[in-house]
Write an enzyme that holds these catalytic residues in place. Structure first.
Site, short mmCIF file in Angstrom:
data_model
loop_
_atom_site.label_atom_id
_atom_site.label_comp_id
_atom_site.label_asym_id
_atom_site.label_seq_id
_atom_site.Cartn_x
_atom_site.Cartn_y
_atom_site.Cartn_z
N GLY A 71 0.88 -1.14 -0.27
CA GLY A 71 -0.19 0.03 0.07
C GLY A 71 0.81 1.06 -0.08
O GLY A 71 0.35 2.28 -0.48
N GLN A 178 -7.29 0.54 4.05
CA GLN A 178 -8.62 0.01 4.85
C GLN A 178 -9.42 -0.54 4.24
O GLN A 178 -10.75 -1.43 5.24
CB GLN A 178 -8.51 1.11 6.28
CG GLN A 178 -6.92 1.09 6.97
CD GLN A 178 -6.43 0.03 7.56
OE1 GLN A 178 -7.61 -0.99 7.99
NE2 GLN A 178 -5.10 -0.61 8.62
N SER A 198 -3.96 -2.64 -0.53
CA SER A 198 -2.66 -3.56 -0.23
C SER A 198 -3.39 -4.97 0.62
O SER A 198 -4.52 -5.32 1.66
CB SER A 198 -2.53 -3.07 1.73
OG SER A 198 -1.75 -3.39 2.09
N HIS A 200 -2.73 -7.46 2.39
CA HIS A 200 -2.15 -8.09 3.59
C HIS A 200 -3.12 -7.35 5.09
O HIS A 200 -3.93 -8.38 5.73
CB HIS A 200 -0.62 -8.12 4.50
CG HIS A 200 -0.10 -6.80 4.93
ND1 HIS A 200 -0.31 -6.68 6.27
CD2 HIS A 200 0.14 -5.45 3.83
CE1 HIS A 200 0.39 -5.01 6.28
NE2 HIS A 200 0.09 -3.94 5.29
N CYS A 324 5.34 3.75 21.10
CA CYS A 324 6.15 4.41 22.33
C CYS A 324 7.72 4.21 21.70
O CYS A 324 7.98 3.02 21.06
CB CYS A 324 6.16 3.19 23.00
SG CYS A 324 7.09 3.93 24.48
N1 PLP Z 1 -2.90 3.30 4.14
C1 PLP Z 1 -2.80 2.65 4.74
C2 PLP Z 1 -4.24 3.77 5.77
C3 PLP Z 1 -2.42 1.94 6.31
O1 PLP Z 1 -3.48 1.56 7.00
C4 PLP Z 1 -1.26 1.25 5.96
C5 PLP Z 1 -1.20 0.17 6.47
O2 PLP Z 1 -1.71 -0.18 8.20
C6 PLP Z 1 -0.88 1.97 4.44
C7 PLP Z 1 -1.04 2.48 4.03
C8 PLP Z 1 0.64 0.58 4.07
O3 PLP Z 1 0.10 -1.24 3.60
P1 PLP Z 1 1.42 -1.45 3.19
O4 PLP Z 1 1.46 -2.11 4.99
O5 PLP Z 1 1.35 -2.56 2.75
O6 PLP Z 1 2.50 -0.73 3.22
#
Ligand code: PLP
Length: 399
Positions: A71, A178, A198, A200, A324
């Protein structure tokens, strides 16, 4: 000890059906999709099937889907392409609550002389489209605004926002990492130029993503190299993961309607029960449209770090509203933008569910949360709560 995984906005478990589908491509089907012989053609066909499946999940045509490594790459590539397209446009509009894949990139561009407008949100996490109307002008290169917030799940009206950007002649990108697979998406409903996904977050492996590029939008390569992906991204394709992403997209599409209802009910039941049993509990974004699976909770008089430690000891995976790093607590930029003070950020936890979350798990999770809160309240007044929890309570809370 049972693991109760309530952190699906961080990542999701691999669906066994997805794993099954990808395995042959880690084994006998190892050909290079660019090769002309039969083994290459089989692989190429599998990639094209994955492209069709990902496209179908967002109502797009297959040729609008570009596979990427994640992503983050998709987000970076969309902005990069827009800026390359017209070097005279040096203005970017985004929000204060984006993922770091956008924020860090925009900050870097600001240091290089680009003008960035950071749109605000209200105390519920909502964005006012009029603010975008006022912000765009004829030097705006791109408007990049997420579809759903990763911390609160709050949804932004991207179709309306895309139309505003289009009127100003700017590209519109939405980070839908998301949102994809959790809510229905139809990219053709408005002039969305770019949309990031993304794998995963969809029960597929990490390290693969996609970027939707609207038909007719000229894409300027972020990764320059071979002629893969119709010349739009150099680099030999991550075949097994792309195949997995395709399968995950298909499964998500087939389950979408049912899961939307089921997961919303699970999440709502979770919140109702916790509010009934824990005083001073606030749901961030609870009064506005949000993702069905996300619950961002501020435990007003409870130390969030202590709560997270106790929950971890009982097998509950959730995430904190503050990060943190090297001992210093950085309050969440999302909650800060919503007007929360440092204390509230510290006392906020995010619980996020998925297609694999069961009612039983949620019920057990509720019991662990209630017990942990009672424990912390009973320790209050006898020294720093985190120290008590971290050093005296070595074992898990009895079930
Ligand atoms: N954008 C959002 C809103 C996300 O929540 C995330 C991952 O947590 C990403 C982008 C990044 O995705 P990736 O982990 O595949 O790089």
């Amino acid at each position: 000890m049972e693991t109760l995984y309530f952190d699906n906005n961080a990542t999701t478990r691999l669906d066994p059906e997805v794993r099954e589908e990808m395995l042959p491509f880690l084994d006998g089907l190892y050909g290079n999709p660019s090769s002309a012989y039969a083994l290459g053609r089989v692989i190429r066909d599998a990639i094209e099937q994955a492209r069709e499946r990902v496209a179908a999940l967002i109502g797009a045509e297959p040729e609008t889907i570009l596979f990427t490594s994640c992503g983050t790459e998709s987000d970076n590539a969309a902005i990069f392409s827009a800026l390359e397209h017209d070097p005279d446009r040096k203005h970017i509009v985004t929000t204060k609550v984006e993922h770091s894949a956008i924020i860090k990139h925009a900050e870097k561009l600001a240091r290089k002389g680009f003008d960035i407008t950071w749109l605000k949100v209200d105390s519920s996490g909502r964005l006012n489209p009029d603010d975008l109307r006022k912000a765009v002008h004829d030097e705006t290169a791109i408007v990049t605004i997420m579809m759903a917030n990763n911390e609160t799940g709050v949804l932004f009206p991207v179709h309306e926002l895309a139309a505003i950007a289009a009127e100003a002649g700017a590209f519109f990108h939405t980070d839908a990492v998301q949102a994809v697979g959790k809510i229905p998406i139809d990219v053709t409903a408005s002039p969305i130029d770019f949309l990031s996904l993304s794998a995963h977050k969809l029960h597929a492996p990490k390290g693969v993503g996609a970027l939707y590029i609207r038909k007719g939008v000229k894409f300027h390569n972020f990764l320059v190299g071979g002629g893969q992906e119709s010349g739009r991204r150099g680099g030999t394709e991550n075949v097994a993961s792309i195949v997995a992403m395709g399968k995950a997209a298909e499964l998500a599409r087939l389950a979408l309607d049912e899961e939307l209802t089921r997961v919303t009910a699970l999440r709502d039941g979770f919140e109702v029960e916790l509010r009934a049993r824990i005083s001073n509990l606030e749901i961030n974004g609870g009064n506005v449209e949000r993702l069905p699976n996300t619950s961002s909770l501020t435990f007003r008089d409870i130390d969030g770090e202590a709560l997270l430690i106790l929950l971890d000891q009982s097998g509950v995976c959730a995430s904190a509203g503050s990060a943190c790093t090297t001992g210093a607590v950085t309050p969440s930029h999302v909650l800060t933008a919503m007007g929360r003070d440092v204390e509230s950020c510290k006392n906020t936890l995010r619980f996020s569910f998925s297609r694999f979350t069961t009612e039983d798990e949620v019920d057990h999770g509720i019991e662990h949360i209630v017990r942990a809160v009672e424990k912390i309240r009973s320790l209050c007044g006898s020294g720093p709560v985190v120290q008590h929890v971290a050093h005296r309570e070595k074992s898990a809370i009895p079930a």
